[in-house]
Design an enzyme around this catalytic site. Structure first.
Site, short mmCIF file in Angstrom:
data_model
loop_
_atom_site.label_atom_id
_atom_site.label_comp_id
_atom_site.label_asym_id
_atom_site.label_seq_id
_atom_site.Cartn_x
_atom_site.Cartn_y
_atom_site.Cartn_z
N ASP A 1 39.95 36.29 30.86
CA ASP A 1 39.03 35.16 30.73
C ASP A 1 39.73 33.98 30.04
OD1 ASP A 1 37.05 36.75 31.76
OD2 ASP A 1 36.26 37.32 29.80
N1 URA Z 1 37.20 42.05 29.85
C1 URA Z 1 36.63 40.86 29.56
O1 URA Z 1 35.47 40.78 29.22
N2 URA Z 1 37.41 39.77 29.66
C2 URA Z 1 38.73 39.81 30.00
O2 URA Z 1 39.37 38.77 30.06
C3 URA Z 1 39.28 41.06 30.30
C4 URA Z 1 38.48 42.17 30.22
#
Ligand code: URA
Length: 240
Positions: A99
């Site tokens: 993310d």
């Molecule tokens: N899980 C999440 O919530 N975000 C990420 O970036 C990776 C795994």
């Protein structure tokens, strides 16, 4: 890949120029002249121009410490992507996603097969995260993560490992990579993610000495490490 694209990617000429070469009968695939620029190459094909072999592009594997605040994408119309941190190599792309507000280990490559194997739930490659949270990390909550929780979209997500690291941080290992999976799992058990950092993919760890925004090329041995302990096919995903 199409023959004309392969040749232009290898720097032989523009699409127009390589099409001309092909039409002139100067290009062979496995020692047979091919006159069709759209000819689909398979991985083992040996391509020659005027008798000289045109090697396939070298595979590259980059270990990148993604900083928070950048989008995991090769291009994005609205936000800065991770690509500005990386060397300009044609065809490279991130393996899976972190993310925008997440940080940590990301592999960038031009090897589609490798990427597929790392991402595919079928291969169950472990991804380990350190999560700073708001709320109390109780054994009951960790147990729920280990037993599995049903996310809002019906996906049943189970932590292969969940462990308290400190008052505000826990370690979680998952083998899938659904959208916001860790954050959503954490939320289901009543905690809020404040910071999310990926520290391991398979047998490959984010080196302690690396800083956000840094990258380095992986050695062949390190590439193999990604699959360490994951040589059996295991499908741990289920919905409902
Ligand atoms: N899980 C999440 O919530 N975000 C990420 O970036 C990776 C795994």
């Amino acid at each position: 890949m199409r023959l004309d694209r392969y040749l232009s990617n290898r720097g032989i000429g523009t699409r127009k120029e390589v099409r001309k070469l092909i039409k002139q009968g100067r290009v062979t695939v496995d020692d047979e002249v091919v006159l069709d620029p759209a000819y689909k190459l398979s991985e083992k094909d040996v391509v020659k121009v005027d008798g000289g072999v045109i090697d396939p592009p070298k595979k590259v594997y980059i270990l990148f410490y993604k900083p928070a605040g950048y989008v995991t994408s090769t291009n994005d119309p609205h936000s800065e992507t991770i690509m500005g941190f990386l060397p300009k190599i044609k065809g490279i792309f991130p393996v899976g996603r972190l993310d925008k507000d997440a940080e940590g280990l990301l592999i960038v490559t031009n090897d589609g097969k490798f990427a597929h194997r790392v991402i595919s739930p079928k291969w169950a490659i472990e991804k380990e995260y350190v999560v700073e949270v708001e709320g109390e990390i109780t054994e009951d909550r960790l147990e729920r993560l280990r037993n599995g929780v049903t996310l809002r979209d019906g996906f049943f997500a189970r932590a292969k490992h969940a462990e308290k690291l400190s008052k505000d941080a826990l370690k979680i290992v998952i083998t899938e990579g659904k959208y916001h999976q860790v954050k959503r799992m954490i939320a289901v058990v009543g905690l809020k993610t404040v910071r999310l950092k990926r520290v391991r993919i398979g047998g490959l760890e984010l080196p302690r000495e690396m800083k956000p925004g840094e990258y380095r090329f992986l050695t062949e041995e390190e590439v193999r490490k990604v699959f360490e302990g994951n040589d059996q096919k295991e499908d741990r995903t289920c919905t409902g």
